[in-house]
Design an enzyme around this catalytic site. Structure first.
Site, PDB file in Angstrom:
ATOM      1  N   GLU A 440       0.839  -1.192   0.000  1.00 11.18           N
ATOM      2  CA  GLU A 440       0.000   0.000   0.000  1.00 11.18           C
ATOM      3  C   GLU A 440       0.880   1.249   0.000  1.00 11.18           C
ATOM      4  O   GLU A 440       1.687   1.458   0.895  1.00 11.18           O
ATOM      5  CB  GLU A 440      -0.878  -0.037   1.258  1.00 11.18           C
ATOM      6  CG  GLU A 440      -1.584   1.253   1.549  1.00 11.18           C
ATOM      7  CD  GLU A 440      -2.104   1.304   2.997  1.00 11.18           C
ATOM      8  OE1 GLU A 440      -1.964   0.309   3.738  1.00 11.18           O
ATOM      9  OE2 GLU A 440      -2.643   2.350   3.359  1.00 11.18           O
ATOM     10  N   ASP A 519      -0.681  -1.071   5.979  1.00  8.66           N
ATOM     11  CA  ASP A 519      -0.478  -0.498   7.306  1.00  8.66           C
ATOM     12  C   ASP A 519      -1.309  -1.256   8.339  1.00  8.66           C
ATOM     13  O   ASP A 519      -2.358  -1.787   8.037  1.00  8.66           O
ATOM     14  CB  ASP A 519      -0.927   0.975   7.322  1.00  8.66           C
ATOM     15  CG  ASP A 519       0.055   1.859   6.568  1.00  8.66           C
ATOM     16  OD1 ASP A 519       1.203   1.409   6.361  1.00  8.66           O
ATOM     17  OD2 ASP A 519      -0.335   2.977   6.185  1.00  8.66           O
ATOM     18  N   ASP A 521      -3.246  -0.184  10.535  1.00  8.80           N
ATOM     19  CA  ASP A 521      -4.266   0.687  11.126  1.00  8.80           C
ATOM     20  C   ASP A 521      -5.599   0.437  10.426  1.00  8.80           C
ATOM     21  O   ASP A 521      -5.706  -0.451   9.580  1.00  8.80           O
ATOM     22  CB  ASP A 521      -3.847   2.159  11.035  1.00  8.80           C
ATOM     23  CG  ASP A 521      -3.672   2.607   9.591  1.00  8.80           C
ATOM     24  OD1 ASP A 521      -3.956   1.799   8.674  1.00  8.80           O
ATOM     25  OD2 ASP A 521      -3.252   3.750   9.372  1.00  8.80           O
ATOM     26  N   ASP A 523      -7.301   2.140   8.185  1.00 11.61           N
ATOM     27  CA  ASP A 523      -7.246   2.307   6.735  1.00 11.61           C
ATOM     28  C   ASP A 523      -6.576   1.118   6.069  1.00 11.61           C
ATOM     29  O   ASP A 523      -7.043   0.612   5.058  1.00 11.61           O
ATOM     30  CB  ASP A 523      -6.456   3.571   6.386  1.00 11.61           C
ATOM     31  CG  ASP A 523      -7.362   4.789   6.329  1.00 11.61           C
ATOM     32  OD1 ASP A 523      -8.586   4.596   6.478  1.00 11.61           O
ATOM     33  OD2 ASP A 523      -6.836   5.906   6.158  1.00 11.61           O
TER      34      ASP A 523
END
Ligand code: 0RA
Length: 659
Positions: A440, A519, A521, A523
């Site tokens: 990403e 990531d 997190d 998102d």
């Protein structure tokens, strides 16, 4: 809970300690020696299997017409009680074995079924090892039977009776109550998961309308010390089930089409509808067991739908605008269905025994569904037209997708190597040892390029959110830059057969490990879901072959005062590291760094923690993971707002914790 009596071999006191006891002991010993052979595994899945096994017996009692309620209780110590109001396991003397039938059912392998001639047994089907296996694998089990005005009881330890079957009192009801505590010597974990039990009970309630199922969790008390409790009951059965799974989509018909009929001892119940999505959503069951790989009942259903709708479209001249004939696939877009059949002697095949093999079922289901659909089309011309228009749209879209795909795929051939400019390829040309990281963001992609082992690791950065695969029409997918890059980097293409069915061409596949690296997190996890959904819909074979993985970057880096440092992947590891480092030095100088994104690591750190095969943790993506991603994704991206909002609200606190 009663104290556990030490395991004892029953003493031959009345002279009837004979061959049958020895046989029972040997049988149970075999179960304890090789539990995996009987319940699949000794992990959390196997642990839950014990509950299914007991509930299945109660469901059989319901199918035989004698049981209307099944209560399941998770006790504070993770022991389980399953109570039904069926006839109760017989307690009288078993003539041949010279002991109580109850004891025989509980201690002799595969004895349960020998007593009754209930044709649509669930137990003995796919799960089917019998409640005696549960007994063998429980450090403690108690059976309480209400029958003939009395309460009978017997207790066991690791399958061995600790008492005789004896009368405890009188009763004005009938039924069976089994309480068992899984043996921690056998199971890797003994913790029951509420949601797993609740989801299966909900499913059971839809599949058996009129049966009341309850779940109580005594580990989870509210402010008034009342345990968590839910009741699952469906009057509408499959129709309600279908509305539940389709609640984020717009149905083309006011109500699902529903049919229940039986022929040649096979009971067929089907609910289906078309909605405005592009995917097919078929759930199928045989004797209440989920057949994830489909089978003859699903084939029969599809045949009927295609046959009837094709005929309706032709008879009413609704295909005249089409340049191509609608293919079987075109009749499946936006089709949601629940197919439940009850078959006397089901044969299961396939990799995970999740596919019905009985060939006679195809014709029966096809006939039953065909008659119902014919009737529906006659009675509802407006809705019939809407459905056929949807098929026409699907055929048009498929044709556009084919053209777009051929364009892209032809272009690749023309431009030689055809590899995307953004791909940092590996030097190895052996797919078996080559890995492709889908990363990403361009910046993390850059770090990964520096950190990788360039011999066998390739990096493809994906920018931003790749196309929303839910809303896009298929041809748009092939025009999307990021998605084109994935296809060309992997070296795979899609071709179509005469049926219109798409096939993934894997002959030129360039990597046998495809690692999604996002990531850690919220998102990042959304993007992982999005990429998984894409793989589920367009490259499912790669998942089935076990080629798709998810990288797990660490969540924390803990540093001590003496140059110590340790990466941690969860809270427990973090706590442990902080404690250790504080003990050996100055507690105030222990620093915890929280990694939110891949970008917070340098190339070396990313290699050490997430990419180096000898140190990283890769999660293999199963087809169930991907299906779940697809479901969550459809819900989040679908156009029905209220369920999406409810989902996000319900999961908000988990999202934070998981991040
Ligand atoms: C054997 C025979 C009969 C019922 C059962 C077993 C039975 C087993 C279980 C296990 C959990 N709940 C159960 N309920 C019933 C038939 C008994 C009769 O004919 O009266």
């Amino acid at each position: 809970m009663e104290a556990i009596v030490e395991t004892q071999v029953p003493v031959a006191n009345t002279g009837d300690y004979d061959a049958s006891n020895i046989q029972a002991l040997e049988g149970l010993e075999a179960v304890r020696k090789r539990p995996g052979m009987y319940i699949g595994s000794t992990d959390s899945k196997g642990l839950h299997h014990l509950v299914w096994e007991v509930i299945d017996n109660s469901i059989d009692e319901h199918l035989a017409g004698y049981c209307t309620q099944i209560d399941t209780i998770i006790h504070a110590d993770n022991s389980i009680t399953v109570r039904d109001n069926g006839r109760g396991i017989p307690t009288g003397m078993h003539e041949k074995l010279k002991k109580s039938a109850l004891e025989v059912v509980m201690t002799v392998l595969h004895a349960g079924g020998k007593f009754d001639k209930n044709t649509y047994k669930v137990s003995g089907g796919l799960h089917g090892v019998g409640v005696s296996c549960v007994n063998a694998l429980s450090e403690y089990l108690r059976a309480e039977i209400h029958r003939e005005g009395k309460v009978f009881e017997q207790e066991y330890a690791r399958g061995i009776p600790q008492t005789d079957v004896h009368v405890m009192g009188t009763s004005d009801r009938t039924g069976t109550t089994i309480t068992f505590r899984p043996d921690p010597v056998i199971f890797e974990t003994t913790e029951y998961k509420y949601d797993i039990l609740a989801n299966r009970l909900r499913e059971m309630s839809y599949l058996n309308k009129g049966l009341r199922l309850t779940l109580t969790d005594e580990r989870d008390l509210d402010a008034e010390d009342k345990p968590k409790y839910e009741e699952f009951y469906s009057e509408g059965g499959l129709v309600e089930f279908l509305k539940y799974i389709d609640n984020t989509r717009h149905s083309l018909t006011e109500n699902p089409i529903y049919v229940a009929a039986s022929a040649d001892d096979v009971m067929v119940e089907v609910a289906f509808q078309y909605n405005n999505s592009y995917s097919e959503n078929v759930y199928s069951f045989v004797n209440n067991i989920n057949t994830r790989e489909g089978g003859t009942h699903v084939s029969g259903f599809r045949m009927a739908v295609t046959r009837l709708l094709r005929k309706y479209g032709e008879d009413n001249d609704l295909f005249k605008k089409l340049k191509v004939k609608p293919s079987a696939e075109d009749f499946r877009e936006g089709l949601s269905a629940i197919i439940s059949v009850k078959v006397p002697e089901p044969q299961f095949k396939g990799q995970t025994k999740g596919e019905l093999g009985n060939s006679e079922v195809t014709g029966i289901v096809s006939r039953v569904v065909g008659e119902a659909l014919e009737h529906f089309l006659e009675e509802n011309p407006k809705e019939a037209r809407k459905i056929v228009e949807k098929v026409v749209l699907a055929a048009t879209a498929r044709e556009a997708a084919r053209k777009a795909r051929e364009m892209v795929q032809r272009k690749n051939v023309l431009t030689g190597s055809g590899l995307p400019g953004k791909l940092a390829d590996c030097s190895s040309k052996d797919p078996a040892e080559s890995e492709l990281f889908l990363v990403e963001g361009d910046s993390a992609g850059g770090t990964a390029k520096q950190g990788r082992d360039r011999v066998f690791q390739a990096i493809l950065p994906l920018r931003g959110k790749i196309l929303n695969v839910e809303k896009a029409l298929e041809h748009k997918i092939y025009e999307n830059e990021e998605i084109k890059n994935i296809f060309t980097a992997l070296g795979v293409s899609i071709t179509e057969d005469e049926e219109g069915e798409r096939r993934l061409n894997l002959e030129k596949l360039r990597y046998h490990k495809i690692v999604i690296m996002c990531d850690a997190d919220v998102d990042g996890s959304h993007i992982t879901t999005l990429i998984l959904t894409f793989f589920f819909r367009y490259m499912q074979d790669l998942i089935k072959m076990g080629y798709v993985y998810i990288a797990s970057p660490p969540l924390y880096l803990v540093k001590g005062s003496k140059n110590q440092q340790r990466y941690c992947w969860n809270e427990a590891e973090r706590r442990q590291a902080v404690e250790e480092f504080a003990r050996g030095g100055n507690p105030d100088s222990v620093k915890v760094q929280r990694y939110k994104g891949l970008g917070e690591m340098n190339a070396e750190q990313l290699w050490e923690t997430t990419m180096d095969p000898s140190r990283r943790f890769l999660r293999l993506v199963s087809i169930e993971d991907a299906r779940e991603a697809d479901r969550v994704f459809s819900m989040l991206m679908g156009d029905e707002v209220p369920p999406r909002r409810a989902f996000i609200e319900a999961n908000a606190r988990y999202a934070k914790v998981d991040a």
